[in-house]
Enzyme design. Structure first.
Site, PDB file in Angstrom:
ATOM      1  CG  ASP A   1      -6.343  -2.594  -4.471  1.00 24.10           C
ATOM      2  OD1 ASP A   1      -7.100  -2.080  -3.637  1.00 24.10           O
ATOM      3  OD2 ASP A   1      -5.112  -2.379  -4.494  1.00 24.10           O
TER       4      ASP A   1
ATOM      5  CB  SER B   1      -0.962  -0.042   1.194  1.00 19.37           C
ATOM      6  OG  SER B   1      -1.995   0.885   1.046  1.00 19.37           O
TER       7      SER B   1
ATOM      8  CG  HIS C   1      -5.235  -2.549  -0.827  1.00 21.91           C
ATOM      9  ND1 HIS C   1      -4.586  -1.928  -1.871  1.00 21.91           N
ATOM     10  CD2 HIS C   1      -4.704  -2.028   0.315  1.00 21.91           C
ATOM     11  CE1 HIS C   1      -3.704  -1.069  -1.386  1.00 21.91           C
ATOM     12  NE2 HIS C   1      -3.753  -1.117  -0.061  1.00 21.91           N
TER      13      HIS C   1
END
Length: 429
Positions: free
Chosen positions: A338, A244, A372
């Protein structure tokens, strides 16, 4: 005297092997002593370190011998359908909405999962019935002989995990995203597989800034130099594993720091977003997310996926990280579902950029259906969770089955990647 009922002669057993293992190791789950073709429920329950409860369940039909084997028997319903030997683990869901399972104390205690078998299907769970068989499973995040060193070296704050043995070991820096603090579960697991891993905090921890105002790449360079100066770290370069916002930083490290020779970026942007990046005299301004691009999922969680439209705009070219400057290898791992970021579009753009510059240093693994938060295998699938920096829940996306498969496959690929690009020729891990 009449004959005893058939079922009373049977001893129902739930057999789990191994019942004590690393969290990234699969287990075998079998039930025996059931009536032929009997339908049963197997339920998993876990409490985290804050007593938050996570549960999962599946319904199974025994074979003619009165047995259920999760490696062969398909689930008929519950939290998943079909043959999924570790389905009860990756399907664990929080009882309270938006809780995410993160193991904090990785050295002293395992995650304990209770498995219970019920001789019925109680879908609504309105009636409490006793289980016929139970097993307790311990899932550890540090293998035998792994050592943890608390790190306070200059500005650097974190925890270094060292495998057993003399070394030297390939060194890796582990970075998470906007969650802040110190996250250690991935670093300790990698150390259990022979890597020396520095779980690195960069805000909201000890004397580090409580809030991130900018990304000072000098801090991460200091961490890289610290790792390379350690007597048990193999030369000449280190790896980075990052997720991330951490993957944005990891990619910046790959672009600007000569110490970094292998980088794994999991669902991260390839641009500088939200906060400026500073490295010596260089300052890269961020791209701010436009509010009109943000969407709200039906669950109430925020979706940022559609804020990637700016990648099509040439005005933002100065905000894009210069991947062609990276001296090492880069592995992009992306989930195609995601909801936090269109990470595949970001990674594909970086791959195209590398090709245009005649570079073959990048590779992308794209997983259809994955979200994600791609974590070590058998980690519970997390569709959305509370994001403390934003002060609201974030939607991470993904399909549970596809996401679980991505976690298994990518974990193997990550280790292969680091072994290939960090180990000196002739050495084996």
């Amino acid at each position: 005297m009449g004959e005893a009922p058939l079922n009373s002669l049977r001893m129902v057993q739930l057999i789990v092997t191994p019942s004590n293992a690393l969290a990234d190791e699969p287990v075998s789950i079998r039930a025996t002593g059931l009536c032929p073709l009997q339908i049963v429920t197997i339920k998993a329950t876990l409490k985290d370190e804050k007593d938050n409860v996570f549960q999962s369940k599946a319904f199974y039909k025994a074979n003619e011998a009165g047995e259920v084997d999760l490696e062969q028997t398909p689930a008929l319903g519950g939290d998943y359908v079909g043959v999924h030997p570790m389905g009860l683990f990756f399907s664990l869901k929080p009882k309270k909405a938006f809780h995410r399972l993160i193991k904090r104390d990785v050295m002293n205690s395992p995650l304990c999962i209770s498995l219970d078998l019920y001789e019925s299907v109680n879908i609504l769970e309105t009636v409490t019935i006793p289980s016929k068989a139970s097993q307790r499973v311990q899932r550890w995040f540090a293998g035998p002989g792994v050592k943890r060193e608390q790190i306070q070296e200059g500005r650097v704050r974190g925890a270094l995990f060292l495998p057993p043995g003399k070394g030297p070991f390939p060194g890796i820096i582990d970075l998470f995203g906007y969650i802040g603090g110190l996250i250690e579960f991935r670093a300790s697991l990698l150390a259990s597989h022979g890597f020396a891993v520095l779980a690195l905090a960069y805000f909201a921890y000890e004397d580090l800034p409580e809030k991130l105002q900018e990304v000072d790449l000098g801090y991460f360079e200091e961490a890289a130099n610290f790792l390379l100066s350690h007597s048990k770290i193999q030369q000449p370069g280190i790896g980075v594993i990052s997720t991330s916002k951490g993957a944005e930083i990891g990619l910046a490290m790959a672009c600007y720091l000569k110490q970094v020779t292998a980088t794994v970026c999991i669902n991260g942007p390839t641009t500088i977003t939200s906060l400026p990046l500073r490295y010596r005299d260089l300052v890269v301004t961020p791209i701010e997310h436009a509010l009109e691009w943000i969407q709200i999922h039906v669950s109430g969680a925020v979706r940022f996926r559609h804020t990637t439209q700016y990648l099509q705009n040439k005005l933002y070219s100065q905000n894009i990280l210069p991947v062609e400057k990276a001296q090492g290898k880069i592995l992009f791992i992306v989930g195609e579902n995601d909801e936090c970021l269109d990470s595949k579009l970001h990674a594909q753009r970086a791959m195209d950029h590398l090709r245009r510059h005649g570079r073959s240093s990048g590779r992308m693994l794209a997983y259809p259906g994955a979200g994600h938060l791609i974590e070590p295998p058998y980690s519970p699938f997390c569709f959305a969770s509370w994001q403390s920096v934003l002060g609201q829940p974030m939607c991470w996306g993904g399909d549970p089955m596809a996401h679980a498969a991505a976690q298994e496959h990518s974990w193997r690929e990550i280790q292969k990647f680091f072994r290939q690009h960090l180990l000196q020729s002739g050495r084996k891990l």
